[in-house]
Design a protein around this motif. Structure first.
Motif, PDB file in Angstrom:
ATOM      1  N   THR A   7      23.173  29.394  48.504  1.00  0.00           N
ATOM      2  CA  THR A   7      22.756  28.188  49.193  1.00  0.00           C
ATOM      3  C   THR A   7      22.822  28.404  50.701  1.00  0.00           C
ATOM      4  OG1 THR A   7      23.608  26.858  47.375  1.00  0.00           O
ATOM      5  CG2 THR A   7      23.235  25.721  49.457  1.00  0.00           C
ATOM      6  N   HIS A   8      23.879  29.056  51.162  1.00  0.00           N
ATOM      7  CA  HIS A   8      24.074  29.381  52.571  1.00  0.00           C
ATOM      8  C   HIS A   8      24.335  30.878  52.673  1.00  0.00           C
ATOM      9  CE1 HIS A   8      24.396  25.120  53.419  1.00  0.00           C
ATOM     10  NE2 HIS A   8      25.325  25.015  52.486  1.00  0.00           N
ATOM     11  N   PRO A   9      23.831  31.527  53.727  1.00  0.00           N
ATOM     12  CA  PRO A   9      24.116  32.958  53.878  1.00  0.00           C
ATOM     13  C   PRO A   9      25.625  33.209  53.937  1.00  0.00           C
ATOM     14  CG  PRO A   9      22.445  32.252  55.447  1.00  0.00           C
ATOM     15  CD  PRO A   9      22.987  31.012  54.788  1.00  0.00           C
ATOM     16  N   ASP A  10      26.063  34.243  53.265  1.00  0.00           N
ATOM     17  CA  ASP A  10      27.471  34.595  53.216  1.00  0.00           C
ATOM     18  C   ASP A  10      27.556  36.112  53.324  1.00  0.00           C
ATOM     19  OD1 ASP A  10      30.083  35.302  52.426  1.00  0.00           O
ATOM     20  OD2 ASP A  10      30.245  33.576  51.083  1.00  0.00           O
ATOM     21  N   PRO A  11      27.841  36.626  54.513  1.00  0.00           N
ATOM     22  CA  PRO A  11      27.850  38.079  54.714  1.00  0.00           C
ATOM     23  C   PRO A  11      28.815  38.820  53.785  1.00  0.00           C
ATOM     24  CG  PRO A  11      27.986  36.940  56.821  1.00  0.00           C
ATOM     25  CD  PRO A  11      28.105  35.895  55.750  1.00  0.00           C
ATOM     26  N   THR A  12      29.941  38.212  53.444  1.00  0.00           N
ATOM     27  CA  THR A  12      30.896  38.875  52.546  1.00  0.00           C
ATOM     28  C   THR A  12      30.312  38.995  51.149  1.00  0.00           C
ATOM     29  OG1 THR A  12      32.762  38.087  53.854  1.00  0.00           O
ATOM     30  CG2 THR A  12      33.234  38.803  51.600  1.00  0.00           C
ATOM     31  N   MET A  13      29.717  37.928  50.639  1.00  0.00           N
ATOM     32  CA  MET A  13      29.107  37.991  49.314  1.00  0.00           C
ATOM     33  C   MET A  13      27.937  38.973  49.314  1.00  0.00           C
ATOM     34  SD  MET A  13      30.903  36.177  47.228  1.00  0.00           S
ATOM     35  CE  MET A  13      29.993  35.536  45.837  1.00  0.00           C
ATOM     36  N   GLU A  14      27.195  39.028  50.410  1.00  0.00           N
ATOM     37  CA  GLU A  14      26.095  39.992  50.510  1.00  0.00           C
ATOM     38  C   GLU A  14      26.631  41.417  50.485  1.00  0.00           C
ATOM     39  OE1 GLU A  14      23.734  38.953  53.946  1.00  0.00           O
ATOM     40  OE2 GLU A  14      23.282  36.971  53.112  1.00  0.00           O
ATOM     41  N   THR A  41      39.852  43.509  54.162  1.00  0.00           N
ATOM     42  CA  THR A  41      39.408  42.526  55.155  1.00  0.00           C
ATOM     43  C   THR A  41      39.657  41.097  54.670  1.00  0.00           C
ATOM     44  OG1 THR A  41      37.714  44.047  55.947  1.00  0.00           O
ATOM     45  CG2 THR A  41      37.416  41.718  56.477  1.00  0.00           C
ATOM     46  N   ILE A  42      39.327  40.828  53.410  1.00  0.00           N
ATOM     47  CA  ILE A  42      39.488  39.486  52.843  1.00  0.00           C
ATOM     48  C   ILE A  42      40.970  39.126  52.735  1.00  0.00           C
ATOM     49  CG2 ILE A  42      39.176  38.097  50.749  1.00  0.00           C
ATOM     50  CD1 ILE A  42      36.643  39.848  50.206  1.00  0.00           C
ATOM     51  N   GLY A  43      41.745  40.051  52.219  1.00  0.00           N
ATOM     52  CA  GLY A  43      43.175  39.817  52.045  1.00  0.00           C
ATOM     53  C   GLY A  43      43.480  39.006  50.803  1.00  0.00           C
ATOM     54  N   VAL A  44      44.732  39.045  50.402  1.00  0.00           N
ATOM     55  CA  VAL A  44      45.145  38.376  49.163  1.00  0.00           C
ATOM     56  C   VAL A  44      45.163  36.854  49.274  1.00  0.00           C
ATOM     57  CG1 VAL A  44      46.461  40.355  48.313  1.00  0.00           C
ATOM     58  CG2 VAL A  44      47.600  38.618  49.704  1.00  0.00           C
ATOM     59  N   THR A  45      45.036  36.344  50.481  1.00  0.00           N
ATOM     60  CA  THR A  45      44.988  34.888  50.659  1.00  0.00           C
ATOM     61  C   THR A  45      43.633  34.430  51.174  1.00  0.00           C
ATOM     62  OG1 THR A  45      45.892  35.061  52.891  1.00  0.00           O
ATOM     63  CG2 THR A  45      47.483  34.718  51.089  1.00  0.00           C
ATOM     64  N   GLY A  46      42.654  35.334  51.162  1.00  0.00           N
ATOM     65  CA  GLY A  46      41.317  34.987  51.643  1.00  0.00           C
ATOM     66  C   GLY A  46      40.583  34.061  50.687  1.00  0.00           C
ATOM     67  N   ASP A  47      39.334  33.807  51.006  1.00  0.00           N
ATOM     68  CA  ASP A  47      38.472  32.922  50.224  1.00  0.00           C
ATOM     69  C   ASP A  47      38.547  33.304  48.743  1.00  0.00           C
ATOM     70  OD1 ASP A  47      36.227  31.830  48.859  1.00  0.00           O
ATOM     71  OD2 ASP A  47      35.031  31.824  50.690  1.00  0.00           O
ATOM     72  N   PRO A  48      38.981  32.382  47.877  1.00  0.00           N
ATOM     73  CA  PRO A  48      39.123  32.701  46.455  1.00  0.00           C
ATOM     74  C   PRO A  48      37.806  33.134  45.785  1.00  0.00           C
ATOM     75  CG  PRO A  48      40.173  30.598  46.939  1.00  0.00           C
ATOM     76  CD  PRO A  48      39.456  31.026  48.178  1.00  0.00           C
ATOM     77  N   LEU A  49      36.670  32.586  46.226  1.00  0.00           N
ATOM     78  CA  LEU A  49      35.388  33.005  45.653  1.00  0.00           C
ATOM     79  C   LEU A  49      35.114  34.467  45.980  1.00  0.00           C
ATOM     80  CD1 LEU A  49      32.827  32.355  44.062  1.00  0.00           C
ATOM     81  CD2 LEU A  49      31.781  31.631  46.240  1.00  0.00           C
ATOM     82  N   HIS A  50      35.402  34.855  47.214  1.00  0.00           N
ATOM     83  CA  HIS A  50      35.233  36.263  47.607  1.00  0.00           C
ATOM     84  C   HIS A  50      36.170  37.147  46.793  1.00  0.00           C
ATOM     85  CE1 HIS A  50      33.721  34.962  51.871  1.00  0.00           C
ATOM     86  NE2 HIS A  50      32.776  34.837  50.946  1.00  0.00           N
TER      87      HIS A  50
END
Length: 170
Positions: A7-14, A41-50
């Motif tokens: 829905t929105h660009p997400d560089p991490t998901m890309e 980069t994301i880390g263990v507390t980063g965005d749960p979807l990532h």
């Protein structure tokens, strides 16, 4: 989990998607290194979807079921922290409930390959419980077939890798 138009660009998901594509094309080592770098980069507390998406796909890049299991556990833990709103922000057609059949299937398959049949049974039962949340079409059919295959392998106490399992070939 299936790839979908965001829905929105997400560089991490890309970046995750690009690494997954590379791994599926046969370069598991490079894909694994890229995903491990993203994990740092994301880390263990980063965005749960990532975290969920990355760990789910990274597990498939390990031949060793114990290594895959560690990443599949991380994927399930992250899924439990993902909100429906976050999934919808990424893609309006996705629902967090649709992630669980695949996540539990992978855990069941890894536990089975490790000979931990009680744990495998627990997760294959959870995959079956969540299977009604699978979409119709090829992806849903693929997972439903894999759930049947893993259920049968558990019943037979078979620890060999399924020919249809994702990941590098032995």
């Amino acid at each position: 989990m299936t790839a979908a138009a965001p829905t929105h660009p997400d560089p991490t998901m890309e970046a995750i998607g690009q690494a997954v594509t590379e791994g599926r094309a046969g370069d598991s080592d490079s894909a694994r290194q890229k995903l491990l770098g993203l994990w740092s980069t994301i880390g263990v507390t980063g965005d749960p979807l990532h975290r969920c998406t990355l760990a789910h796909h990274l597990a498939d890049l390990y031949e060793d079921p114990a290594q895959a299991l560690a990443w599949d556990v991380r994927a399930l833990d992250a899924a439990d922290a993902v909100t429906e709103q976050r999934v919808q922000e990424h893609h309006a057609g996705l629902h967090i409930t649709g992630f669980y059949p695949s996540l539990h299937l992978n855990l069941a398959d890894n536990y089975r390959r490790l000979g931990a049949f009680d744990a495998a049974t627990e997760h294959i039962d959870a995959a079956e419980e969540h299977a009604p949340n699978l979409p119709q079409g090829a992806y849903g059919a693929l997972l439903r077939t894999a759930i049947e295959q893993v259920t049968e392998a558990i019943a037979q106490r078979d620890t060999t890798k399924r020919a249809s399992a994702p990941g590098p070939t032995a």
